[in-house]
Design an enzyme around this catalytic site. Structure first.
Site, PDB file in Angstrom:
ATOM      1  N   GLN A 148       0.848  -1.201   0.000  1.00 47.50           N
ATOM      2  CA  GLN A 148       0.000   0.000   0.000  1.00 47.50           C
ATOM      3  C   GLN A 148       0.878   1.242   0.000  1.00 47.50           C
ATOM      4  OE1 GLN A 148      -3.450  -0.624   3.051  1.00 47.50           O
ATOM      5  NE2 GLN A 148      -1.749  -1.911   3.708  1.00 47.50           N
ATOM      6  N   ASN A 149       2.183   1.043   0.156  1.00 51.15           N
ATOM      7  CA  ASN A 149       3.084   2.193   0.279  1.00 51.15           C
ATOM      8  C   ASN A 149       3.363   2.810  -1.083  1.00 51.15           C
ATOM      9  OD1 ASN A 149       3.109   1.506   2.927  1.00 51.15           O
ATOM     10  ND2 ASN A 149       5.126   0.532   2.891  1.00 51.15           N
ATOM     11  N   HIS A 201      -1.593   1.132  -4.279  1.00 51.87           N
ATOM     12  CA  HIS A 201      -2.018   2.525  -4.086  1.00 51.87           C
ATOM     13  C   HIS A 201      -1.188   3.500  -4.925  1.00 51.87           C
ATOM     14  CE1 HIS A 201      -4.052   1.657   0.094  1.00 51.87           C
ATOM     15  NE2 HIS A 201      -4.713   1.151  -0.920  1.00 51.87           N
ATOM     16  N   CYS A 206      -6.317  13.215 -19.342  1.00 52.08           N
ATOM     17  CA  CYS A 206      -6.360  12.139 -20.349  1.00 52.08           C
ATOM     18  C   CYS A 206      -5.904  10.786 -19.830  1.00 52.08           C
ATOM     19  CB  CYS A 206      -5.544  12.526 -21.584  1.00 52.08           C
ATOM     20  SG  CYS A 206      -3.756  12.318 -21.384  1.00 52.08           S
ATOM     21  N   CYS A 238      -1.200  15.095 -23.836  1.00 53.55           N
ATOM     22  CA  CYS A 238      -2.297  15.954 -24.319  1.00 53.55           C
ATOM     23  C   CYS A 238      -2.081  17.432 -24.014  1.00 53.55           C
ATOM     24  CB  CYS A 238      -3.632  15.496 -23.728  1.00 53.55           C
ATOM     25  SG  CYS A 238      -3.867  15.965 -21.995  1.00 53.55           S
ATOM     26  N   ASN A 270       3.361  -7.130  12.912  1.00 49.58           N
ATOM     27  CA  ASN A 270       3.072  -5.703  13.093  1.00 49.58           C
ATOM     28  C   ASN A 270       3.566  -5.269  14.463  1.00 49.58           C
ATOM     29  OD1 ASN A 270       1.748  -3.474  11.691  1.00 49.58           O
ATOM     30  ND2 ASN A 270       0.294  -3.432  13.376  1.00 49.58           N
ATOM     31  N   CYS A 328      -1.921  12.153 -15.733  1.00 50.34           N
ATOM     32  CA  CYS A 328      -2.695  13.298 -16.226  1.00 50.34           C
ATOM     33  C   CYS A 328      -4.159  13.127 -15.828  1.00 50.34           C
ATOM     34  CB  CYS A 328      -2.574  13.419 -17.747  1.00 50.34           C
ATOM     35  SG  CYS A 328      -3.584  14.759 -18.403  1.00 50.34           S
TER      36      CYS A 328
HETATM   37  N1  APR Z   1       7.212  -2.005  12.595  1.00 48.48           N
HETATM   38  C1  APR Z   1       6.042  -2.639  12.333  1.00 48.48           C
HETATM   39  N2  APR Z   1       4.861  -2.037  12.326  1.00 48.48           N
HETATM   40  C2  APR Z   1       4.838  -0.728  12.613  1.00 48.48           C
HETATM   41  C3  APR Z   1       6.010   0.021  12.904  1.00 48.48           C
HETATM   42  C4  APR Z   1       7.248  -0.687  12.882  1.00 48.48           C
HETATM   43  N3  APR Z   1       8.400  -0.092  13.142  1.00 48.48           N
HETATM   44  N4  APR Z   1       5.658   1.304  13.140  1.00 48.48           N
HETATM   45  C5  APR Z   1       4.331   1.364  13.019  1.00 48.48           C
HETATM   46  N5  APR Z   1       3.827   0.149  12.719  1.00 48.48           N
HETATM   47  C6  APR Z   1       2.428  -0.242  12.482  1.00 48.48           C
HETATM   48  C7  APR Z   1       1.439   0.550  13.314  1.00 48.48           C
HETATM   49  O1  APR Z   1       1.268  -0.076  14.583  1.00 48.48           O
HETATM   50  C8  APR Z   1       0.185   0.483  12.454  1.00 48.48           C
HETATM   51  O2  APR Z   1      -0.584  -0.672  12.759  1.00 48.48           O
HETATM   52  O3  APR Z   1       2.128   0.058  11.151  1.00 48.48           O
HETATM   53  C9  APR Z   1       0.733   0.370  11.024  1.00 48.48           C
HETATM   54  C10 APR Z   1       0.609   1.639  10.201  1.00 48.48           C
HETATM   55  O4  APR Z   1      -0.739   1.947  10.021  1.00 48.48           O
HETATM   56  P1  APR Z   1      -1.243   3.195   9.157  1.00 48.48           P
HETATM   57  O5  APR Z   1      -0.513   4.428   9.575  1.00 48.48           O
HETATM   58  O6  APR Z   1      -2.713   3.192   9.231  1.00 48.48           O
HETATM   59  O7  APR Z   1      -0.722   2.854   7.671  1.00 48.48           O
HETATM   60  P2  APR Z   1      -1.340   1.846   6.599  1.00 48.48           P
HETATM   61  O8  APR Z   1      -2.038   0.709   7.253  1.00 48.48           O
HETATM   62  O9  APR Z   1      -0.272   1.536   5.616  1.00 48.48           O
HETATM   63  O10 APR Z   1      -2.424   2.772   5.903  1.00 48.48           O
HETATM   64  C11 APR Z   1      -3.178   2.258   4.826  1.00 48.48           C
HETATM   65  O11 APR Z   1      -4.158   4.386   4.480  1.00 48.48           O
HETATM   66  O12 APR Z   1      -4.372   6.659   4.141  1.00 48.48           O
HETATM   67  C12 APR Z   1      -3.893   5.525   3.725  1.00 48.48           C
HETATM   68  O13 APR Z   1      -3.467   5.209   1.473  1.00 48.48           O
HETATM   69  C13 APR Z   1      -2.844   5.314   2.730  1.00 48.48           C
HETATM   70  O14 APR Z   1      -1.799   3.239   2.086  1.00 48.48           O
HETATM   71  C14 APR Z   1      -2.289   3.984   3.176  1.00 48.48           C
HETATM   72  C15 APR Z   1      -3.485   3.324   3.837  1.00 48.48           C
END
Ligand code: APR
Length: 229
Positions: free
Chosen positions: A88-89, A106, A117, A136, A198, A114
C-alpha cells in the site's frame, strides 16, 4: 515451494524514517485526508496537493530500505518460495531493496498521471501545477497515487494471487483501509494460512491464524530466517 503473498503498509517503512498515517505523529494528524488524498481535494487546491506529495517524494528519496525490506527481497531472491509483495506504500523502498514481484496497489510517488487524459510518465522530483501533460498538454498533472474514492490498482491480479496462495502475510498495516484490510478475510475464505507481523495488534488481528508483534526490522528478518532455515 510455497506461494506467499505479502501485504505491506506504512509500518514497514517507519524505521526508514517515513511517517505512517495513523500514529499520534502520523501524516493524518497534520493534514485533512479530504484535502490531500481525494480527487475533490485536488480539484479544489492542486497546488497544496502537489506540495504535499512533493514533500513525501523528497522524504522517500532521502530514505533507505531497512532490514525488513531487504529480508523480503532476500526471501524472493532465494527462489525456494514464490513471493509476491503487494504494497500500500507509495515509497519505492521495496524495489530499491531488490523486490521484483511487486504490486503498488495505491500507486507510487515516482509516477505522474494526467487527470485530463490518463497518460502516465515518470514524476519529476518537484511536480508543479504548470507541468503540461506530455501526451495531451493539459495542465492537470497529479501524482500517480490512488486516493480515497478511487479504485486501487491491479485488484483482479491481487485477488487471484491471494486465492492461489499457501500463505498470506500482512506487515506493518493498521487494517483501516479497504480493500487491503479485507485481504486476511479473503485469504481465510480461500483456505490460505494467515500471519500478521506488526508493531501492535492491527484492527483485524483476530482474523489471523498467527501473529508476531514487534518492530518490522526485527520480526520480518526473523520470520524470513525461519522460512529459509
Ligand atoms: N514495525 C512494524 N509495524 C509498525 C512500525 C514498525 N516499526 N511502526 C508502526 N507500525 C504499524 C502501526 O502499529 C500500524 O498498525 O504500522 C501500522 C501503520 O498503520 P497506518 O498508519 O494506518 O498505515 P497503513 O495501514 O499503511 O495505511 C493504509 O491508508 O491513508 C492511507 O493510502 C494510505 O496506504 C495507506 C493506507
Amino acid at each position: 515451494m510455497a506461494r506467499i503473498v505479502i501485504l505491506t503498509g506504512a509500518g514497514i517503512s517507519a524505521e526508514s524514517g517515513i511517517r505512517t498515517f495513523r500514529a499520534a505523529d502520523g501524516l493524518w494528524e497534520d493534514h485533512r485526508v479530504e484535502d490531500v488524498a481525494t480527487p475533490e481535494g485536488f480539484a479544489r487546491d492542486p497546488e497544496l496537493v502537489l506540495r504535499f506529495y512533493n514533500e513525501r517524494r523528497a522524504a522517500a528519496a532521502a530514505a533507505e530500505p531497512n532490514a525488513a525490506h531487504r529480508a523480503l527481497a532476500a526471501l524472493e531472491a532465494d527462489g525456494r518460495h514464490e513471493v509476491l509483495v503487494v504494497t500500500q506504500n507509495v515509497d519505492d523502498l521495496h524495489e530499491r531493496a531488490g523486490s521484483r514481484a511487486l504490486i503498488h496497489m495505491h500507486g507510487t510517488l515516482t509516477g505522474a498521471l494526467c487527470a485530463a487524459c490518463g497518460a502516465r510518465w515518470p514524476a519529476p522530483a518537484v511536480m508543479r501545477v504548470t507541468d503540461p501533460c506530455p501526451a495531451c498538454a493539459a495542465r492537470a498533472a497529479r501524482p500517480d497515487i490512488v486516493w480515497f474514492g478511487e479504485m486501487p490498482y491491479r485488484m483482479e491480479e491481487i485477488w487471484a494471487a491471494l486465492r492461489a496462495a499457501d500463505l498470506f502475510v500482512s506487515i506493518g498495516t493498521s487494517g483501516n483501509v479497504y480493500p487491503a484490510a479485507g485481504f486476511v478475510a479473503d485469504a481465510r475464505h480461500a483456505g490460505v494460512e494467515t500471519l500478521e507481523l506488526n508493531l501492535e495488534p492491527s484492527m483485524g488481528t483476530r482474523f489471523f491464524d498467527a501473529a508476531r508483534h514487534g518492530p518490522a526490522t526485527q520480526v520480518v528478518p526473523d520470520w524470513v530466517a525461519a522460512m529459509l532455515a
